[in-house]
Design an enzyme around this catalytic site. Structure first.
Site, PDB file in Angstrom:
ATOM      1  CD  GLN A 148      -3.017   0.899   0.128  1.00 20.62           C
ATOM      2  OE1 GLN A 148      -3.273  -0.218  -0.305  1.00 20.62           O
ATOM      3  NE2 GLN A 148      -3.593   1.986  -0.343  1.00 20.62           N
ATOM      4  CG  ASP A 194     -10.627  -3.371  -5.286  1.00 20.89           C
ATOM      5  OD1 ASP A 194     -11.507  -3.056  -4.456  1.00 20.89           O
ATOM      6  OD2 ASP A 194      -9.471  -2.936  -5.251  1.00 20.89           O
ATOM      7  CD  GLU A 243     -13.020   2.614  -3.650  1.00 16.05           C
ATOM      8  OE1 GLU A 243     -12.924   1.392  -3.390  1.00 16.05           O
ATOM      9  OE2 GLU A 243     -12.103   3.423  -3.476  1.00 16.05           O
ATOM     10  CG  HIS A 246     -13.734  -1.909  -1.777  1.00 10.63           C
ATOM     11  ND1 HIS A 246     -12.358  -1.845  -1.665  1.00 10.63           N
ATOM     12  CD2 HIS A 246     -14.188  -2.285  -0.554  1.00 10.63           C
ATOM     13  CE1 HIS A 246     -12.004  -2.160  -0.424  1.00 10.63           C
ATOM     14  NE2 HIS A 246     -13.093  -2.427   0.269  1.00 10.63           N
TER      15      HIS A 246
HETATM   16 ZN   LIG Z   1     -10.729  -1.926  -2.978  1.00 12.11          ZN
END
Ligand SMILES: [Zn+2]
Length: 274
Positions: A148, A194, A243, A246
Site C-alpha cells: 500500500q 475489488d 466505489e 469494492h
Molecule cells: Zn478496494
C-alpha cells in the site's frame, strides 16, 4: 442442520484451500442440504441454509455445499474496521491468508484473501458467472502495508507530475480521494476485494456500476457475506468516494443487517456498540 452450518472454528485453525480437491467431511455433511438447490423456493430448509430468518426469495444457482461454513463466519475478526481514522500498524497481517485460484483473477494474477472471505468470494463469483457474467473477475484482495505504501507513493508521484504547481500536501489530498494512506486501507485485512470487468481495457472506475452484474450485487452480495463498502452518497461516513467495485466480507449475519438497514460498516458498528 442449522447448528452444523454455523459451526465456527477459530481462524487460525482453518486451513481452507480454494482448490476444488478440498472436499471434506463438511461437504458430506452438507450434501443433504445441497440436494435442496433448485428445490421448493421458500422451503424451510433454505432458511436453515442461509441462517436468514424469513429470507426465502432467492435460490442459489451454484452448489453451495462447501461454502456455507465460510459464509456463516462471523464475529469480531470479520468486523474489523479500517478507515482513514482507524488504522492498522505496519506489522498487521490477517491470521489466515490463502491464494485465490488464478482462474478467478484478472490476468491470473496471484491474489490472497483471508480464508473464509476467499471461499465466499469464490462462491459469489461462480454465482455471477452462472448468470453469464463470466467477464467479472477479482483484481485485488489482500495488500500488505508495504504494498500500500508503494502504491500510495506511485499515485503521489503521478499527481505531482500532473500538477507541478501543487504543493506535496495538495497532491496528497488529491491521492487520498481515491487511494488509502498506508495503514488506512481495508485491503490490509484480507477481507475485501475489488471486482473488475475483464474487457479490452479493464479499469477500476464507476463504469462497473453499468454492468448488469452490479445491480445483482446490490441485491445479493449479502447472501455471500459481502457488502458494498463505499456506497454512493456515504462519503461523509466512510471517507471514500463511491466505489461500486469494492466488496467487503463481514459474514452473512452482519451483511444481512447492513443490507437491510442500508448501512455502512461504520454505521452498523456504532449501532451495535462495536
Ligand atoms: Zn478496494
Amino acid at each position: 442442520m442449522k447448528g452444523i452450518m454455523k459451526v465456527q472454528k477459530p481462524m487460525h485453525r482453518r486451513a481452507v484451500r480454494l482448490c476444488a480437491g478440498a472436499l471434506s467431511a463438511l461437504l458430506l455433511l452438507c450434501s443433504t442440504l445441497t440436494g435442496c438447490q433448485g428445490g421448493e423456493p421458500g422451503g424451510e430448509t433454505k432458511t436453515d441454509q442461509t441462517g436468514i430468518p424469513g429470507d426465502d426469495s432467492y435460490t442459489y444457482r451454484i452448489d453451495m455445499g462447501k461454502y456455507w461454513s465460510a459464509i456463516n463466519a462471523g464475529g469480531s475478526d470479520y468486523l474489523t474496521l479500517v478507515n482513514k481514522s482507524v488504522t492498522v500498524s505496519a506489522s498487521y497481517a490477517p491470521s489466515t491468508l490463502v491464494t485465490l485460484d488464478p482462474s478467478y483473477t484478472l490476468y491470473g494474477k496471484e491474489i490472497q484473501m483471508e480464508s473464509n472471505a476467499a471461499l465466499a468470494a469464490e462462491a459469489m463469483l461462480l454465482e455471477l458467472w452462472s448468470y453469464g457474467w463470466t467477464d467479472i473477475l477479482i483484481t485485488s484482495g489482500y495488500r500488505s502495508y508495504q504494498y500500500q505504501s508503494t502504491l500510495f507513493n506511485t499515485y503521489l508521484a503521478r499527481e505531482q507530475e500532473a500538477h507541478p504547481a501543487w504543493s506535496t500536501a495538495r497532491c496528497e489530498q488529491e491521492v487520498l480521494t481515491y487511494s488509502a494512506r498506508p495503514g488506512t486501507s481495508e485491503h490490509h485485512t484480507g477481507l475485501c476485494m475489488d471486482l473488475i470487468v475483464n474487457d479490452s481495457n479493464p479499469v477500476l472506475d464507476e463504469s462497473f456500476a453499468k454492468h448488469p452484474a452490479y445491480a445483482w450485487l446490490q441485491e445479493n452480495a449479502y447472501r455471500f457475506g459481502f457488502i458494498l463498502r463505499y456506497p454512493d452518497g456515504k462519503e461523509s461516513v466512510t471517507g471514500y468516494q463511491y466505489e461500486p467495485w469494492h466488496y467487503r466480507f463481514v459474514g452473512i449475519e452482519a451483511a444481512t443487517a447492513i443490507h437491510a438497514g442500508g448501512l455502512t460498516l461504520e454505521e452498523y458498528l456504532s449501532r451495535s456498540g462495536g
